[in-house]
Design an enzyme around this catalytic site. Structure first.
Site, short mmCIF file in Angstrom:
data_model
loop_
_atom_site.label_atom_id
_atom_site.label_comp_id
_atom_site.label_asym_id
_atom_site.label_seq_id
_atom_site.Cartn_x
_atom_site.Cartn_y
_atom_site.Cartn_z
N ASP A 1 5.29 -18.99 5.06
CA ASP A 1 5.85 -18.20 3.95
C ASP A 1 6.97 -19.01 3.30
OD1 ASP A 1 4.12 -16.07 4.43
OD2 ASP A 1 5.46 -15.21 5.92
N LYS B 1 -1.08 -19.75 8.53
CA LYS B 1 -1.43 -18.73 7.54
C LYS B 1 -0.77 -19.07 6.21
CE LYS B 1 0.29 -14.30 7.20
NZ LYS B 1 0.48 -13.84 5.81
N ASP C 1 -4.50 -15.62 3.56
CA ASP C 1 -4.20 -14.18 3.48
C ASP C 1 -4.19 -13.79 2.00
OD1 ASP C 1 -3.50 -11.63 4.14
OD2 ASP C 1 -1.45 -12.11 4.78
N LEU C 2 -5.38 -13.73 1.43
CA LEU C 2 -5.50 -13.49 -0.02
C LEU C 2 -5.85 -12.04 -0.34
CD1 LEU C 2 -7.32 -16.79 -1.09
CD2 LEU C 2 -4.86 -16.28 -1.02
N LYS C 3 -6.14 -11.25 0.67
CA LYS C 3 -6.42 -9.81 0.50
C LYS C 3 -7.27 -9.55 -0.73
CE LYS C 3 -2.33 -8.18 2.99
NZ LYS C 3 -1.61 -9.44 3.23
N HIS D 1 -10.07 -8.17 -3.28
CA HIS D 1 -10.73 -6.89 -3.59
C HIS D 1 -11.14 -6.91 -5.06
CE1 HIS D 1 -11.93 -2.82 -3.54
NE2 HIS D 1 -10.91 -2.36 -4.22
N ASP D 2 -12.45 -6.80 -5.32
CA ASP D 2 -12.95 -6.82 -6.70
C ASP D 2 -14.40 -6.33 -6.64
OD1 ASP D 2 -13.48 -7.59 -9.46
OD2 ASP D 2 -11.79 -8.97 -9.27
N ILE D 3 -15.12 -6.44 -7.75
CA ILE D 3 -16.55 -6.07 -7.68
C ILE D 3 -17.24 -7.04 -6.73
CG2 ILE D 3 -16.57 -5.04 -9.98
CD1 ILE D 3 -18.04 -7.58 -10.96
N ASN E 1 -19.84 -8.99 -6.68
CA ASN E 1 -20.22 -10.34 -7.09
C ASN E 1 -19.01 -11.27 -7.15
OD1 ASN E 1 -22.18 -12.31 -8.21
ND2 ASN E 1 -20.84 -12.15 -9.99
N THR F 1 0.53 -1.81 5.83
CA THR F 1 1.49 -1.17 6.74
C THR F 1 2.72 -0.64 6.01
OG1 THR F 1 2.29 -3.37 7.26
CG2 THR F 1 0.85 -2.33 8.87
N ARG G 1 7.92 -10.27 17.47
CA ARG G 1 9.27 -10.80 17.66
C ARG G 1 9.50 -11.10 19.13
NH1 ARG G 1 8.74 -11.52 13.22
NH2 ARG G 1 10.05 -11.07 11.43
N GLN H 1 10.94 -6.29 9.63
CA GLN H 1 9.84 -5.69 10.38
C GLN H 1 10.35 -4.47 11.13
OE1 GLN H 1 6.81 -6.48 10.08
NE2 GLN H 1 6.51 -8.67 9.80
N GLY I 1 6.05 -15.68 11.55
CA GLY I 1 6.67 -16.47 10.49
C GLY I 1 8.09 -16.85 10.83
N ARG I 2 9.03 -15.97 10.46
CA ARG I 2 10.45 -16.32 10.56
C ARG I 2 10.93 -16.71 11.96
NH1 ARG I 2 11.72 -11.24 6.89
NH2 ARG I 2 9.78 -10.69 7.95
O1 C5P Z 1 8.28 -13.64 9.28
P1 C5P Z 1 7.33 -12.67 9.93
O2 C5P Z 1 6.97 -13.06 11.36
O3 C5P Z 1 7.78 -11.24 9.82
O4 C5P Z 1 6.01 -12.85 9.07
C1 C5P Z 1 4.87 -12.09 9.31
C2 C5P Z 1 3.78 -12.48 8.36
O5 C5P Z 1 2.75 -11.51 8.47
C3 C5P Z 1 4.18 -12.50 6.89
O6 C5P Z 1 3.37 -13.50 6.27
C4 C5P Z 1 3.80 -11.13 6.41
O7 C5P Z 1 3.48 -11.09 5.05
C5 C5P Z 1 2.55 -10.87 7.23
N1 C5P Z 1 2.23 -9.46 7.39
C6 C5P Z 1 3.11 -8.54 7.96
N2 C5P Z 1 2.75 -7.24 8.09
C7 C5P Z 1 1.57 -6.85 7.67
C8 C5P Z 1 0.67 -7.74 7.11
C9 C5P Z 1 1.04 -9.06 6.98
O8 C5P Z 1 4.20 -8.89 8.36
N3 C5P Z 1 1.23 -5.60 7.83
#
Ligand code: C5P
Length: 236
Positions: free
Chosen positions: A17, A39, A66-68, A70-72, A74, A121, A182, A191, A211-212
């Site tokens: 990120d 990711k 992680d492009l999520k 959603h479209d038609i 095709n 979420t 964590r 979070q 991530g962090r």
């Molecule tokens: O920095 P951290 O560990 O919180 O990053 C978690 C990663 O997971 C981020 O890329 C965040 O966008 C992604 N994510 C999330 N919760 C979700 C879906 C994706 O934290 N429900």
């Protein structure tokens, strides 16, 4: 079953990120051989992250885009084919029936696996009702998880708190991929529903997205290796 076949090290997915390719490349260099799975989400994907994904895949790393989508159907199918050509390993789509069906068909014959996002979420029951849904979050998550399984989707992204319940619904054939991780003692950031790596694995998660806690650590490589060690101990 996939639990035995994936090395603990490869179950950690580090979320890049970051705003720019230079920063991402520096982090990948720092993490070196210790991290095999990255990711790339909206932020980096729209800042040169797709060529980086292709380059990482050609260097033997695994990439979760992680492009999520959603479209038609095709449009989803053509997009999934392009992502498969990049060499990505995981791609997220929203868990709508047409979208999941198109994505699963389009990834056939490639190494790409499709992950469904059931309900974001950040949504609560009120957000769903405002968007026109009659189901509450728990019921919609369950319904979409069942549909994902019926359509042959390869896995689900969920909070670690949902992992145990989802595992009961979808059995052991689908991958459960959980952010919100964590290590004990680290900052929770924004979070809210978090688990330690060990607890998430014990709850049934197959892959942990972090991530962090890795990227903001004084020693990111040591932080990643500590999480991988915790995953290994939880699986042994
Ligand atoms: O920095 P951290 O560990 O919180 O990053 C978690 C990663 O997971 C981020 O890329 C965040 O966008 C992604 N994510 C999330 N919760 C979700 C879906 C994706 O934290 N429900």
């Amino acid at each position: 079953m996939q639990r035995a076949s994936v090395a603990p090290r490869d179950r950690l997915i580090v979320a890049l990120d970051l705003p720019a390719i230079a920063a991402a490349e520096a982090m990948i260099e720092t993490l070196g051989d210790s991290v095999n799975f990255y990711k790339i989400g909206y932020q980096l994907a729209y800042a040169g992250g797709l060529p980086l994904a292709k380059q990482l895949a050609s260097r033997g790393k695994k990439v979760f885009l992680d492009l999520k989508m959603h479209d038609i159907g095709n449009t989803v199918a053509r997009g999934v084919e392009s992502v498969a050509n990049l060499g990505a390993t995981f791609l997220t789509v929203h868990a709508y029936p047409q979208t999941m069906k198109a994505a699963v068909e389009a990834r056939a014959g490639s190494g790409l696996k499709i992950l469904a996002v059931t309900v974001l979420t950040s949504y609560d029951d009120g957000d769903l009702h405002a968007a026109g849904y009659r189901l509450n979050v728990a019921d919609l998550v369950e319904a979409r998880a069942r549909q994902a399984q019926e359509f042959g989707v390869d896995g689900i992204v969920s909070s670690p708190e949902e992992a145990a319940a989802l595992r009961k619904i979808v059995g052991h054939q689908m991958n459960l991929v959980t952010p919100g991780i964590r290590p004990a003692g680290s900052a929770t950031d924004d979070q809210k529903r978090i688990m330690t790596p060990a607890r998430a694995i014990s709850a049934g998660a197959d892959y942990l997205v972090v991530g962090r806690p890795v990227m903001e650590a004084g020693d990111p490589k040591a932080a990643a290796e500590a999480i991988q060690g915790e995953i290994a101990r939880a699986l042994s």
